[in-house]
Design a protein around this motif. Structure first.
Motif, short mmCIF file in Angstrom:
data_model
loop_
_atom_site.label_atom_id
_atom_site.label_comp_id
_atom_site.label_asym_id
_atom_site.label_seq_id
_atom_site.Cartn_x
_atom_site.Cartn_y
_atom_site.Cartn_z
N SER A 1 0.78 -1.18 0.05
CA SER A 1 0.07 0.08 -0.06
C SER A 1 1.01 1.19 -0.13
O SER A 1 0.26 2.33 -0.16
N CYS A 2 2.18 1.17 0.29
CA CYS A 2 2.94 2.31 0.36
C CYS A 2 3.20 2.97 -0.91
O CYS A 2 3.68 2.00 -2.03
N PRO A 3 3.11 4.27 -1.15
CA PRO A 3 3.38 4.63 -2.45
C PRO A 3 4.95 4.87 -2.86
O PRO A 3 5.19 5.00 -4.06
N GLY B 1 11.82 8.62 1.47
CA GLY B 1 11.32 7.12 1.51
C GLY B 1 9.93 6.87 2.26
O GLY B 1 9.16 6.02 1.83
N CYS B 2 9.65 8.05 2.85
CA CYS B 2 8.05 7.98 3.47
C CYS B 2 7.43 9.45 3.21
O CYS B 2 8.05 10.51 3.37
N VAL B 3 6.20 9.58 2.82
CA VAL B 3 5.65 10.84 2.58
C VAL B 3 4.44 10.92 3.60
O VAL B 3 3.71 11.94 3.32
N GLY B 4 4.50 10.19 4.50
CA GLY B 4 3.62 10.62 5.62
C GLY B 4 2.02 10.44 5.36
O GLY B 4 1.34 10.82 5.97
N CYS B 5 1.76 9.45 4.42
CA CYS B 5 0.45 9.12 3.97
C CYS B 5 -0.33 8.27 5.08
O CYS B 5 -1.55 8.59 5.23
N GLY B 6 0.35 7.74 6.06
CA GLY B 6 -0.39 6.94 6.83
C GLY B 6 -1.00 5.78 6.57
O GLY B 6 -1.54 5.05 7.39
N ARG B 7 -0.77 5.20 5.26
CA ARG B 7 -1.43 3.89 4.90
C ARG B 7 -0.96 2.52 5.55
O ARG B 7 -1.72 1.96 5.87
N CYS B 8 0.06 2.55 5.78
CA CYS B 8 0.95 1.52 6.46
C CYS B 8 0.42 1.31 7.86
O CYS B 8 0.09 0.28 8.43
N VAL B 9 0.05 2.55 8.35
CA VAL B 9 -0.49 2.37 9.95
C VAL B 9 -2.16 2.03 9.65
O VAL B 9 -2.57 1.26 10.53
S1 SF4 Z 1 3.33 6.27 5.96
FE1 SF4 Z 1 3.63 4.25 5.58
S2 SF4 Z 1 2.59 4.01 3.80
FE2 SF4 Z 1 2.83 6.23 3.79
S3 SF4 Z 1 4.79 6.70 2.58
FE3 SF4 Z 1 5.31 6.35 5.01
S4 SF4 Z 1 5.93 4.22 5.01
FE4 SF4 Z 1 4.73 4.50 3.16
#
Ligand code: SF4
Ligand code: SF4
Length: 335
Positions: free
Chosen positions: A242-244, A310-318
């Motif tokens: 799910s991570c972009p 490497g992380c854009v803070g979308c929160g999907r993984c959470v």
């Molecule tokens: S919050 Fe999680 S899913 Fe979103 S970019 Fe960061 S690591 Fe990937």
């Protein structure tokens, strides 16, 4: 900065114009009651009530599975395949997702230019909508972004009080698109924009300290923290799929001895066989090593090697993790 007005009821005309030119229009639409980026043909199918779609639009640029060659007689008579890419509009992206485009490009052009990726990205116009709402899993401001960040968007829309959007063409690609569709993007009459959502900034997270901590490999194998965190992880790979910005893939030959395709398929570093060697040796033979690798990739390798996020803070993984593992808690711990 020149802004134009994009009226919501102009969406149908825009979809029609893009499709008439042979292009594809991708937007959030409801799939199993969740907003998901999918190709749409009808403005009525576009979902507007969402925080971030449940999938990221990386699958538009980097499909889950695609043929990259064909073969006959087991590995002989190999032939390349044309990149099957259409001009594509990604509408309704969130700024966090749009920011991941630079990250993907940095990987796919690093030591080898992956034309399957670059051709698709070059043909895509990303039209993002700034966030006016979010949830407790959103943390873009803690990774240097914002709910109205323009990074990666060709056009950024901001919702206005009368239900339309003010449009800012960010890139040359976006400016060309807006100009081409000037009947849809009209002159803005100082429309009042709705306030942007402000995610809670994780005050215990310091990305520099996270990077420093990961660079110090003296505690790489000994830090009990990784084992404590990863004990719950069932290695399902949902966080990576799910991570972009997650981009790992495998290449396999599918078909028979006589005829088949060489395919590029998404893979996930959280799977136990991801690093399994033909000899049987597995350098990441436990889940804590796989979890640690995910962190190294996001907060050390991406910013260090590629100078991208490497992380854009979308929160999907959470949101998707079935055992509620939360990447932000690890960021806080490392900080
Ligand atoms: S919050 Fe999680 S899913 Fe979103 S970019 Fe960061 S690591 Fe990937
Ligand atoms: S989604 Fe959760 S359980 Fe699944 S691999 Fe990721 S961290 Fe582990």
């Amino acid at each position: 900065m020149i802004k134009t007005l994009f009226k919501k009821d102009a969406l149908a005309g825009l979809i029609e114009a893009v499709r008439k030119d042979g292009g594809e229009f991708v937007a959030p639409t409801l799939v199993a009651r969740q907003a998901s980026y999918k190709a749409v043909t009808d403005a009525a199918a576009i979902e507007t009530d969402y925080i971030v779609p449940q999938n990221s639009f990386k699958e538009v640029l980097f499909p889950q599975s695609e043929a990259i060659a064909t073969f006959k007689e087991a590995g002989t008579n190999m032939a390349g395949v044309e990149v099957n890419a259409k001009d594509t509009v990604v509408f309704g992206s969130r700024p966090c997702d749009a920011a991941s485009v630079a990250s993907l490009r940095s990987v796919f052009t690093w030591d080898f230019v992956d034309e399957f990726y670059t051709t698709r990205e070059d043909k895509a116009v990303v039209i993002s909508i700034a966030c006016t709402k979010g949830d407790s899993s959103c943390f873009c401001t803690s990774v240097g972004l914002a709910p109205d960040a323009t990074e990666g968007s060709d056009v950024l829309l901001r919702e206005t009080e009368d239900g339309d959007f003010s449009a800012e063409a960010v890139t040359d690609k976006g400016k060309t698109f807006v100009k081409k569709h000037k009947d849809v993007f009209t002159t803005c009459k100082a429309a009042k924009e709705i306030a942007i959502f402000e995610p809670v900034k994780l005050d215990k997270v310091d990305l520099d300290k996270v990077g420093e901590s990961l660079a110090d490999t003296t505690h790489y194998d000994n830090d009990k923290m990784w084992g404590d965190i990863a004990r719950k992880c069932i290695g399902c790979g949902a966080c990576t799929y799910s991570c972009p910005t997650c981009h790992c893939f495998d290449i396999v030959d599918e078909g028979s001895f006589f005829e088949g395709e060489r395919r590029k398929n998404w893979d996930a570093c959280q799977f136990d066989f991801f690093t399994l060697h033909a000899s049987g040796h597995n350098p990441r033979d436990t889940q804590y090593k796989r979890w640690r690798n995910r962190f190294m990739c996001k907060f050390k390798i991406y910013p260090g090697k590629f100078k991208t996020k490497g992380c854009v803070g979308c929160g999907r993984c959470v949101r998707v993790c079935p055992v509620r593992l939360d990447i932000t808690e690890v960021m806080e711990e490392l900080s």
